[in-house]
Design a protein around this motif. Sequence first.
Motif, short mmCIF file in Angstrom:
data_model
loop_
_atom_site.label_atom_id
_atom_site.label_comp_id
_atom_site.label_asym_id
_atom_site.label_seq_id
_atom_site.Cartn_x
_atom_site.Cartn_y
_atom_site.Cartn_z
N THR A 248 39.29 53.37 39.83
CA THR A 248 38.27 52.33 39.82
C THR A 248 38.96 50.98 39.98
O THR A 248 40.13 50.82 39.65
N LEU A 249 38.23 50.03 40.51
CA LEU A 249 38.82 48.73 40.80
C LEU A 249 38.00 47.62 40.16
O LEU A 249 36.78 47.65 40.16
N MET A 250 38.72 46.64 39.60
CA MET A 250 38.09 45.46 39.03
C MET A 250 38.70 44.23 39.69
O MET A 250 39.93 44.11 39.77
N PHE A 251 37.86 43.34 40.18
CA PHE A 251 38.32 42.14 40.88
C PHE A 251 38.02 40.89 40.05
O PHE A 251 37.00 40.82 39.37
N GLU A 252 38.92 39.93 40.17
CA GLU A 252 38.69 38.60 39.61
C GLU A 252 39.06 37.57 40.66
O GLU A 252 39.97 37.79 41.47
N GLY A 253 38.35 36.45 40.65
CA GLY A 253 38.63 35.36 41.57
C GLY A 253 38.88 34.08 40.79
O GLY A 253 38.06 33.68 39.96
N LEU A 254 40.02 33.44 41.03
CA LEU A 254 40.40 32.24 40.31
C LEU A 254 40.62 31.08 41.27
O LEU A 254 40.93 31.28 42.45
N THR A 255 40.49 29.88 40.73
CA THR A 255 40.73 28.68 41.54
C THR A 255 42.21 28.61 41.94
O THR A 255 43.08 28.75 41.07
N PRO A 256 42.52 28.39 43.20
CA PRO A 256 43.93 28.31 43.61
C PRO A 256 44.61 27.09 43.01
O PRO A 256 44.10 25.97 43.12
N PRO A 257 45.76 27.27 42.36
CA PRO A 257 46.52 26.12 41.87
C PRO A 257 47.05 25.27 43.02
O PRO A 257 47.17 25.75 44.16
N THR A 258 47.40 24.04 42.72
CA THR A 258 47.89 23.13 43.75
C THR A 258 49.40 22.92 43.69
O THR A 258 49.93 22.13 44.47
N SER A 259 50.09 23.59 42.80
CA SER A 259 51.55 23.49 42.74
C SER A 259 52.15 24.88 42.61
O SER A 259 51.50 25.82 42.13
#
Length: 339
Positions: free
Chosen positions: A59-70
């Motif tokens: 089974t797969l679980m996905f998360e999406g996060l804001t891309p860091p800038t550094s």
Amino acid sequence: MDKRFLVTILAAASLVACGGGSDNNAGANPAPAPAPAPAPAPAPGPAPAPAPAPAPASTLMFEGLTPPTSGSDFLAQLNAQGARGFRFQGGVAFTQSATAAEIGNLYVKDGEGSYSYELKAAPTDAANFLAELDAQGARGFRLSSIYAVQPTPTTIESYAVYVRYNSEPSTFVHHLLQGKANSADDLALLNAEGAAGYRGRTYLYRIADVDYHIFAKDTGSAATWRYEFKPQSTSDSGFNSELDAQGARGFFFHNEYIYNDAQVAIYEKNEASPITFDYDNLAPQPTLADWLRNANALGAGGTATLGDYILPSNTQRQLTVKPANCPAGGCRVGGFLID
């Protein structure tokens, strides 16, 4: 496992010969001993163990996060997610208007264990890059991707992203070979390397205006790899039929590539693996939240969302894949790779 045993009981018999007198005083001959009973048939061996049932796809679980800038913040994000068992899958963008897009970093969790990450400056010299790949591989790190962060609207920093699977440590060695301009020549290169256990990344990486294949070999694995190129399909139905046929033969679709002589779809197969693939394409999702909601609903049943794809009709669709005939450890399909 059902086992059957046959028990044989042997009884021992005593034979007594009796003597008696006669007129000629001849001694009576004893009755001949009967022939011994035939030996019993040998007991059959235990019934063979049934073949293990294929494990279900992970089974797969996905998360999406804001891309860091550094770079430092990106590395911190990678290792925080890796400690939770999430592997970096890549960046994604959702067009909101002609001048705006929603972007995110995608992470996938498809089993137990944890990951560690390191960043190195993006390569600018082939020899130094190969030395770096092997040095990282000796420590159990393999290349995940080349990825860029944007500290300011006008500056970009590119990094080589290395990942180590802490729960199943391994080591890796590499070949860095110049790609071929002709599709037949490049396919021959991929298959020669694959037969020697070196897995290609199925795309070319440019260093100092030269395009290179990055090949990695797991030193603890006997796996070999086979590649097939298919000419670009001329219809949506033709492409879908091709995916179904290739997936049933155990070939995983990676991407398309344009050579000097042809545009081809690139497929890869682990020669020792029984895994097969069932592909589908769905309507694309308009936002990151929608993408995650849909991907996690599919992932709960073992289907991986690979990303959006432009069909021959120029229609954008979301490509998914569900593996079958998984080994006991399950099928790991995150990160666009089948391990």
